[in-house]
Design an enzyme around this catalytic site. Structure first.
Site, PDB file in Angstrom:
ATOM      1  N   ILE A 153       0.838  -1.208   0.000  1.00  0.00           N
ATOM      2  CA  ILE A 153       0.000   0.000   0.000  1.00  0.00           C
ATOM      3  C   ILE A 153       0.870   1.254   0.000  1.00  0.00           C
ATOM      4  CG2 ILE A 153      -1.744   1.324   1.288  1.00  0.00           C
ATOM      5  CD1 ILE A 153      -2.938  -1.393   2.176  1.00  0.00           C
ATOM      6  N   PRO A 203       1.785  -2.311   9.643  1.00  0.00           N
ATOM      7  CA  PRO A 203       0.797  -3.153  10.328  1.00  0.00           C
ATOM      8  C   PRO A 203       0.637  -2.818  11.809  1.00  0.00           C
ATOM      9  CG  PRO A 203       2.778  -4.429   9.800  1.00  0.00           C
ATOM     10  CD  PRO A 203       2.997  -3.050   9.242  1.00  0.00           C
ATOM     11  N   ASN A 208       4.902  -1.953  16.456  1.00  0.00           N
ATOM     12  CA  ASN A 208       4.489  -0.625  15.971  1.00  0.00           C
ATOM     13  C   ASN A 208       3.529   0.096  16.911  1.00  0.00           C
ATOM     14  OD1 ASN A 208       5.985  -0.992  13.677  1.00  0.00           O
ATOM     15  ND2 ASN A 208       4.285  -1.868  12.505  1.00  0.00           N
ATOM     16  N   ALA A 230      -3.983   3.007   8.343  1.00  0.00           N
ATOM     17  CA  ALA A 230      -3.333   1.719   8.622  1.00  0.00           C
ATOM     18  C   ALA A 230      -4.042   1.026   9.791  1.00  0.00           C
ATOM     19  CB  ALA A 230      -1.856   1.939   8.909  1.00  0.00           C
ATOM     20  N   ARG A 231      -3.564   1.247  11.001  1.00  0.00           N
ATOM     21  CA  ARG A 231      -4.185   0.654  12.180  1.00  0.00           C
ATOM     22  C   ARG A 231      -4.167   1.668  13.317  1.00  0.00           C
ATOM     23  NH1 ARG A 231      -6.350  -2.479   9.586  1.00  0.00           N
ATOM     24  NH2 ARG A 231      -6.555  -4.737   9.802  1.00  0.00           N
ATOM     25  N   ASP A 255      -8.843   7.112   9.265  1.00  0.00           N
ATOM     26  CA  ASP A 255      -9.793   6.059   8.892  1.00  0.00           C
ATOM     27  C   ASP A 255      -9.870   5.034  10.014  1.00  0.00           C
ATOM     28  OD1 ASP A 255     -11.603   4.882   6.983  1.00  0.00           O
ATOM     29  OD2 ASP A 255     -10.100   3.325   6.642  1.00  0.00           O
ATOM     30  N   GLU A 260     -11.577   2.162  18.324  1.00  0.00           N
ATOM     31  CA  GLU A 260     -12.741   2.043  17.416  1.00  0.00           C
ATOM     32  C   GLU A 260     -13.548   0.749  17.590  1.00  0.00           C
ATOM     33  OE1 GLU A 260     -10.476   2.071  13.783  1.00  0.00           O
ATOM     34  OE2 GLU A 260     -10.880  -0.038  13.406  1.00  0.00           O
TER      35      GLU A 260
HETATM   36  C1  COI Z   1      -7.785  -4.808   6.405  1.00  0.00           C
HETATM   37  O1  COI Z   1      -8.041  -5.469   5.397  1.00  0.00           O
HETATM   38  O2  COI Z   1      -6.793  -5.053   7.114  1.00  0.00           O
HETATM   39  C2  COI Z   1      -8.657  -3.696   6.782  1.00  0.00           C
HETATM   40  O3  COI Z   1      -8.192  -2.786   7.420  1.00  0.00           O
HETATM   41  C3  COI Z   1     -10.113  -3.787   6.467  1.00  0.00           C
HETATM   42  C4  COI Z   1     -10.809  -4.715   7.399  1.00  0.00           C
HETATM   43  C5  COI Z   1     -10.827  -4.218   8.803  1.00  0.00           C
HETATM   44  C6  COI Z   1     -12.206  -5.008   6.921  1.00  0.00           C
END
Ligand code: COI
Length: 329
Positions: A153, A203, A208, A230-231, A255, A260
């Site tokens: 990505i 990730p 991280n 990302a996360r 995002d 969350e």
């Molecule tokens: C992923 O594919 O890792 C995403 O972030 C989307 C998923 C939470 C549906």
């Protein structure tokens, strides 16, 4: 290979149907999320397929007793898997891969929206305030953009950003020759110091966790635009909020955020949401909060179903597969 898929959304059904009972795969599915109450639906199957649900110890153990040998998550990230427990139980896992364009396009949209203060502009236009004050933007093309993480990505974001003419800095633990055509790899402190826009593409693992903390934010340029597709766990939300309060962070487009869980992909319009991080973040005019949907395109949805089913099948067919979770092998 007999697969039982949970939480299959309507928009996934046609892709599941395409694979169902063909390609050496037998698959049945339900729309319900997996829980201790519906584990037994998977009895007689070899594998279960889920999407980013947190699974409890009881669920892993219950499925194992029912004969489940493999678990697939229809997401790229698998930070919700309890890998040590899966290893102990002898359960192997796969995750999805999908078009990196989905998240890359969304990231660049967020960069542009942030540079041009789009939420504020739209809000004011909705109130018939068509004046200019407060709406002056930055040109993305003139920004130095920092990309943290150059996996699929991050690399795609860099290639697409190249077309905008920005100066691009990248940080990653492994460097790629292809990325060097468009971006300059630097150490992370240089990236923090020199970038007008910083975007995360790493990730959500333990290493991280809270990479972006008070100390990291202090090293960033004043008025920095910060993007996270990302996360959530990579960012300390309190540090981020303090950065927004002090004005150090000029704009944040998120995002995803650490707290969350339990909110996204549900319609909660009639509910009292108890989530202080989101409550605070949503008061800022310079914050965009999208509900973890950067991935959500027709292409990625089809890829998520296809790659996980083929990944599961590879366990028994012996085919090579790049979606098998390495840590469990
Ligand atoms: C992923 O594919 O890792 C995403 O972030 C989307 C998923 C939470 C549906």
């Amino acid at each position: 290979m007999k697969i039982f898929a949970y939480s299959v959304r309507e928009d996934e059904e046609k892709y599941v149907e395409e694979f169902r009972n063909s390609n050496g795969i037998v698959c049945d599915y339900v729309s319900e999320y997996p829980s201790v109450d519906n584990l037994s639906l998977a009895k007689g199957y070899d594998a279960v397929s889920i999407i980013n649900n947190v699974l409890t110890k009881e669920m892993y153990e219950g499925w194992r007793k029912l004969g489940i040998k493999y678990i697939a998550t229809r997401s790229v990230g698998y930070d919700h898997f309890d890998l040590p427990l899966m290893k102990e139980l002898g359960i192997r896992g796969v995750h999805a891969t999908y078009s990196p364009n989905a998240v890359a396009n969304f990231t660049i949209m967020l960069m542009l929206m942030s540079c041009r203060k789009m939420p504020f502009m739209l809000y004011k236009a909705g109130c018939q305030d068509f004046s200019l004050p407060g709406k002056i933007g930055k040109e993305l093309s003139q920004c130095t953009v920092g990309i943290i993480g150059t996996g699929q990505i991050g690399e795609t974001v860099i290639k697409h950003l190249h077309g905008f003419g920005c100066r691009i800095l990248a940080y990653s633990t492994t460097e790629k020759e292809e990325v060097k055509k468009y971006a300059q790899y630097v150490d992370i402190d240089t990236l923090y110091k020199e970038c007008d826009v910083i975007s995360l593409h790493i990730p959500g693992n333990e290493k991280n966790r809270h990479l972006i903390d008070r100390e990291a934010i202090a090293k960033m340029k004043d008025d920095v635009i910060f993007i996270n597709t990302a996360r959530g766990s990579v960012v300390d939300s309190n540090a981020l909020i303090e950065g927004l309060e002090s004005g150090k962070i000029g704009f944040a487009a998120l995002d995803t955020f650490e707290e969350e869980r339990g909110l996204y992909y549900k319609n909660l319009e009639r509910e009292q949401i108890v989530n202080r991080t989101r409550a605070i973040l949503s008061t800022f005019q310079n914050v965009i909060l999208t509900p973890h949907m950067a991935f959500y395109t027709e292409q990625s949805t089809s890829d998520m179903v296809r790659t996980t089913m083929l990944g599961l099948r590879s366990f028994e067919s012996g085919e090579a597969s790049d979606v098998v979770i390495r840590e469990l092998e």
